[in-house]
Design an enzyme around this catalytic site. Structure first.
Site, PDB file in Angstrom:
ATOM      1  N   ARG A 178      37.330  79.296   6.432  1.00  0.00           N
ATOM      2  CA  ARG A 178      36.237  78.854   7.312  1.00  0.00           C
ATOM      3  C   ARG A 178      36.240  79.579   8.662  1.00  0.00           C
ATOM      4  NH1 ARG A 178      35.391  72.310   6.409  1.00  0.00           N
ATOM      5  NH2 ARG A 178      35.338  72.392   4.121  1.00  0.00           N
ATOM      6  N   ASP A 191      41.953  68.248  11.315  1.00  0.00           N
ATOM      7  CA  ASP A 191      40.798  68.591  10.491  1.00  0.00           C
ATOM      8  C   ASP A 191      40.416  70.049  10.714  1.00  0.00           C
ATOM      9  OD1 ASP A 191      38.764  68.025   8.593  1.00  0.00           O
ATOM     10  OD2 ASP A 191      37.322  67.889  10.217  1.00  0.00           O
ATOM     11  N   ASP A 214      33.406  72.346  14.803  1.00  0.00           N
ATOM     12  CA  ASP A 214      32.338  71.962  13.880  1.00  0.00           C
ATOM     13  C   ASP A 214      31.002  71.965  14.611  1.00  0.00           C
ATOM     14  OD1 ASP A 214      34.277  71.577  12.003  1.00  0.00           O
ATOM     15  OD2 ASP A 214      33.848  69.469  11.630  1.00  0.00           O
ATOM     16  N   ASP A 256      36.870  62.705  12.842  1.00  0.00           N
ATOM     17  CA  ASP A 256      37.886  63.585  12.263  1.00  0.00           C
ATOM     18  C   ASP A 256      38.668  64.276  13.384  1.00  0.00           C
ATOM     19  OD1 ASP A 256      36.937  62.941   9.740  1.00  0.00           O
ATOM     20  OD2 ASP A 256      35.502  64.599   9.740  1.00  0.00           O
TER      21      ASP A 256
END
Length: 392
Positions: free
Chosen positions: A269, A213, A217, A189
């Site tokens: 997020r 994206d 992460d 991603d």
């Protein structure tokens, strides 16, 4: 007799002046130290006040806090100092002098710096080997417009002082792996930085934005991560902690998110948490669209002394919880000494204990009063470091 009294009085007066001068000097030093303490967080105090930081770069490894702990495994007599002089990229046969050669080919303790300002367009994701430090201080380094960074089954890594943006998804293909061997890599991603089964990672003073994206992460069993002093902006999905709802190994994930600046123009997020635990502390939130902090699958969160400034229009609520009938209200979301402006609100878990980070001695740090958060996060993102002055 009178002359003796005059002499005594003179020296008594002089002694008092000396004592007052010493006390005033000590007070001034203490006052200046206090000013620096309030304007500069504990990580930056550790190295930014050192005028010789350029020749003592490894000092940075002793400055980390939170779950990453001190990064002293990245330094020592066997440390290799590697300088990037070539911005080009060959994902299979990287040339000496390129970033990929230093980050993927050289094994052991490697401290990577850059000869000059660079714009690096990676042809494939950069897989970083264990015990590697990427140090962009003193120059402007952009990694952008294509593939970006991945930490895959590696440990003891520092990523500092890099601007990472406009990252794009990558189709499956082959690339140089983190141990100097060519490997097959599946679809990737468009994240700025992705951690996959990684541990003891410190991500500090980077500027990340506008990726297809997310920006960061932490997935597939990654843990012992500190994310500090970064500037996250202009992004829909900012930070994901935990791979997916079904990946129960992320229950062991522990992440510290500290001294970061979120916004402007961030949607959601910041972070979104699955399964594991996050200590989110002394960050500045400059608005959001959907939410700031969210989660699913019984995550634990201690939000402490953050400043949440709600958007002028739209959702004022900081938190979001994914509806899941099997979990009920099992989330542990706790707010401790946070501050809320412009109508912001935080829905906390009712009852129960507030989960503590339980830091060990090398991870522990003092949480600063929320009224100083604006000052402590003012230098978030890449720093301006000139040859004639300290990093500011």
């Amino acid at each position: 007799m009178i002359s003796g009294n005059i002499t005594f009085s003179y020296w008594h007066f002089a002694l008092n002046i000396i004592i007052i001068g010493i006390l005033f000097s000590n007070f001034s030093v203490a006052k200046q130290s206090k000013i620096h303490e309030l304007k500069m967080n504990v990580i930056d105090q550790c190295w930014r006040l050192n005028p010789k930081w350029r020749i003592q770069r490894p000092q940075l490894a002793t400055c980390s806090i939170g779950y990453a702990g001190k990064m002293i495994n990245n330094i020592g007599e066997d440390l290799v100092h590697y300088k990037v002089i070539d911005p080009s990229d060959d994902p299979i046969n990287p040339k000496p002098g390129t970033l990929r050669y230093g980050a993927s080919v050289i094994q052991g303790k490697v401290w990577i710096t850059f000869q000059r300002d660079m714009h690096i367009k990676l042809e494939r994701p950069l897989l970083i080997s264990s015990f590697t430090t990427i140090d962009g201080r003193g120059v402007n380094v952009d990694i952008a417009k294509n593939a970006c960074l991945m930490v895959f089954k590696a440990t003891n890594i520092i990523i500092h002082g890099i601007r990472i943006h406009d990252c794009k998804p990558q189709t499956p293909g082959v690339t140089m792996g983190p141990e100097g061997k060519v490997i097959s890599l599946g679809h990737v991603d468009g994240d700025a930085i992705r951690l996959v089964t990684a541990s003891k990672i410190w991500i500090d003073h980077n500027t990340l934005y506008n990726c297809q994206d997310g920006l960061l992460d932490v997935t597939r069993g990654s843990t012992d991560v500190t994310i500090s002093n970064n500037w996250f902006r202009n992004q829909d999905k900012v930070m994901l902690l935990g791979h997916d709802d079904g990946y129960v190994r992320d229950q062991n994930m522990k992440v510290t998110v500290v001294y970061n600046h979120f916004g402007p123009n961030c949607n959601q997020r910041m972070p979104r948490i699955r399964h594991g635990y996050a200590h989110v502390v002394n960050n500045l939130y400059l608005g959001w669209l959907q939410y700031a902090i969210g989660g699913s699958m019984r995550p634990s969160l201690k939000s402490e002394a953050n400043l949440f400034i709600a958007p002028t229009r739209g959702n004022k609520e900081v938190t979001w919880r994914k509806n899941n009938n099997t979990n009920g209200d099992a989330w542990e979301f706790h707010s401790v000494k946070d501050a809320f402006e412009n109508g912001a609100s935080f829905t906390v878990t009712k009852g129960g204990r507030v989960p503590k980070p339980n830091y060990n001695e090398e991870q522990r740090f003092k949480v600063v009063d929320v009224k100083y958060v604006r000052s402590l996060t003012r230098s978030s993102g890449i720093l301006r470091c000139t040859k004639t002055s300290l990093c500011g």
